[in-house]
Design a protein around this motif. Structure first.
Motif, PDB file in Angstrom:
ATOM      1  N   PRO A 135       0.826  -1.212   0.000  1.00  0.00           N
ATOM      2  CA  PRO A 135       0.000   0.000   0.000  1.00  0.00           C
ATOM      3  C   PRO A 135       0.856   1.256   0.000  1.00  0.00           C
ATOM      4  O   PRO A 135       2.047   1.224   0.314  1.00  0.00           O
ATOM      5  CB  PRO A 135      -0.789  -0.126   1.308  1.00  0.00           C
ATOM      6  CG  PRO A 135       0.099  -0.928   2.199  1.00  0.00           C
ATOM      7  CD  PRO A 135       0.811  -1.901   1.300  1.00  0.00           C
ATOM      8  N   SER A 136       0.229   2.373  -0.338  1.00  0.00           N
ATOM      9  CA  SER A 136       0.916   3.658  -0.374  1.00  0.00           C
ATOM     10  C   SER A 136       0.732   4.389   0.953  1.00  0.00           C
ATOM     11  O   SER A 136      -0.320   4.304   1.586  1.00  0.00           O
ATOM     12  CB  SER A 136       0.362   4.528  -1.507  1.00  0.00           C
ATOM     13  OG  SER A 136       0.521   3.897  -2.760  1.00  0.00           O
ATOM     14  N   TYR A 137       1.779   5.106   1.372  1.00  0.00           N
ATOM     15  CA  TYR A 137       1.670   5.995   2.514  1.00  0.00           C
ATOM     16  C   TYR A 137       0.849   7.221   2.107  1.00  0.00           C
ATOM     17  O   TYR A 137       0.988   7.730   1.001  1.00  0.00           O
ATOM     18  CB  TYR A 137       3.061   6.460   2.941  1.00  0.00           C
ATOM     19  CG  TYR A 137       3.461   6.023   4.332  1.00  0.00           C
ATOM     20  CD1 TYR A 137       2.857   6.589   5.450  1.00  0.00           C
ATOM     21  CD2 TYR A 137       4.443   5.058   4.526  1.00  0.00           C
ATOM     22  CE1 TYR A 137       3.227   6.203   6.729  1.00  0.00           C
ATOM     23  CE2 TYR A 137       4.817   4.663   5.787  1.00  0.00           C
ATOM     24  CZ  TYR A 137       4.203   5.233   6.898  1.00  0.00           C
ATOM     25  OH  TYR A 137       4.568   4.845   8.151  1.00  0.00           O
ATOM     26  N   THR A 138       0.014   7.701   2.990  1.00  0.00           N
ATOM     27  CA  THR A 138      -0.694   8.950   2.730  1.00  0.00           C
ATOM     28  C   THR A 138       0.165  10.117   3.198  1.00  0.00           C
ATOM     29  O   THR A 138       1.023   9.966   4.072  1.00  0.00           O
ATOM     30  CB  THR A 138      -2.037   8.984   3.476  1.00  0.00           C
ATOM     31  OG1 THR A 138      -1.795   8.960   4.891  1.00  0.00           O
ATOM     32  CG2 THR A 138      -2.907   7.790   3.081  1.00  0.00           C
ATOM     33  N   GLU A 139      -0.072  11.279   2.616  1.00  0.00           N
ATOM     34  CA  GLU A 139       0.682  12.463   3.024  1.00  0.00           C
ATOM     35  C   GLU A 139       0.415  12.809   4.482  1.00  0.00           C
ATOM     36  O   GLU A 139       1.319  13.233   5.209  1.00  0.00           O
ATOM     37  CB  GLU A 139       0.333  13.642   2.111  1.00  0.00           C
ATOM     38  CG  GLU A 139       0.869  13.502   0.689  1.00  0.00           C
ATOM     39  CD  GLU A 139       2.394  13.359   0.665  1.00  0.00           C
ATOM     40  OE1 GLU A 139       3.069  14.022   1.481  1.00  0.00           O
ATOM     41  OE2 GLU A 139       2.897  12.583  -0.155  1.00  0.00           O
ATOM     42  N   ALA A 140      -0.827  12.639   4.929  1.00  0.00           N
ATOM     43  CA  ALA A 140      -1.162  12.924   6.323  1.00  0.00           C
ATOM     44  C   ALA A 140      -0.391  12.009   7.267  1.00  0.00           C
ATOM     45  O   ALA A 140       0.101  12.441   8.316  1.00  0.00           O
ATOM     46  CB  ALA A 140      -2.664  12.769   6.550  1.00  0.00           C
TER      47      ALA A 140
END
Length: 292
Positions: free
Chosen positions: A216-221
């Motif tokens: 999965p991708s990390y979110t900016e938040a």
């Protein structure tokens, strides 16, 4: 930055209404069951036939770590699905200079597998690589190849249980350059809920064989707040080859649960068998989020 056309696919699966019959092949005592649907997503330069509706995911585009001379990625879309004993995964990388991007970013396809044969896709010549893999639940054969078009690099993987299966050539023969006449229509996602009986790993004759699992991708938040930890997903490996009944067993904040669910839908596997028939199997798995 996400391509707007590509971004829309995260909500809608786009499939051409055209049916692809293709050559009827017989192997391993079975005949392919046409027709397959011609998959023609927007903002892409290829079409190919699929045995069932694929899932589509927008992967994160992160060019921050690149050197100034390296080619930037403009968009990354992933299309994958299962049907008639075939798992397929198509990665689309959009770049201003695809050949340069391919040399810098997707050469990893050359790092595994044995050369099997040359392929020609509407005059574009590429090489097909084959790898035989073994898991505790069973073995499978994976074939991968890549090619570049005017605006994209395509990395395609097809996976079968048997080394030789008619669906491989059926899929490869359907792959063509996109034409202006190709029509796209909206179609529903695969079912996200399984209502039939669900079995545990110990209750099936052969457990599901997982052949593809993205990260999965990390979110900016989450990056801003330095969120780390593990998301535990409870789900069902459906008899149709798609993940369903997804819930969060243990979660994290700042959008990481949603990121984990998004990528969990793209897990590719061969369904569990009970008495020779595909069935639903209960499962759970983890996604680890760490800041580096």
């Amino acid at each position: 930055m996400r391509s707007k056309a590509c971004y829309a696919i995260s909500f809608l699966i786009i499939v051409s209404a055209t049916a692809y019959i293709g050559p009827r092949s017989r192997a391993a005592g079975r005949t392919l069951a046409p027709p397959w649907l011609v998959f023609a997503p927007p903002d892409e330069e290829i079409t190919f036939a699929v045995p069932s509706l694929p899932s589509a995911r927008i992967a994160e585009v992160n060019n921050n770590y690149l050197q100034p001379q390296q080619e930037r990625m403009l968009a990354h879309c992933e299309y994958s699905g299962y049907g008639e004993g075939l798992n397929f995964i198509v990665h689309s990388f959009k770049a201003e200079h695809p050949e340069r991007f391919a040399a810098n970013r997707v050469n990893y396809v050359m790092q595994f597998g044995d050369f099997e044969r040359d392929l020609s896709i509407d005059g574009i010549v590429t090489k097909l690589y084959r790898t035989v893999r073994q898991t505790r639940n069973g073995g499978f054969t994976q074939r991968s190849f890549r090619f570049t078009t005017k605006h994209h690099v395509y990395l395609i993987t097809v996976i079968t249980l048997e080394n030789s299966d008619p669906v491989i050539d059926h899929f490869l023969a359907s792959l063509h350059s996109r034409k202006d006449s190709d029509v796209v229509t909206q179609a529903a996602r695969p079912d996200e809920t399984v209502t039939a009986e669900i079995f545990s790993n110990k209750e099936v004759t052969r457990p599901a064989i997982v052949v593809w699992k993205d990260e999965p991708s990390y979110t900016e938040a989450a990056r801003r707040n330095h969120v780390v930890g593990t998301v535990v997903i409870d789900a069902v490996f459906g008899p149709d080859g798609y993940v369903a009944n997804i819930t969060i067993g243990r979660g994290l904040k700042d959008g990481l649960n949603e990121s984990a669910i998004d990528v969990a839908r793209t897990i590719r596997f061969f369904p569990a068998l009970k008495d020779g028939k595909p069935v639903s199997q209960r499962t759970s798995f983890e996604y680890n989020f760490n800041l580096y």
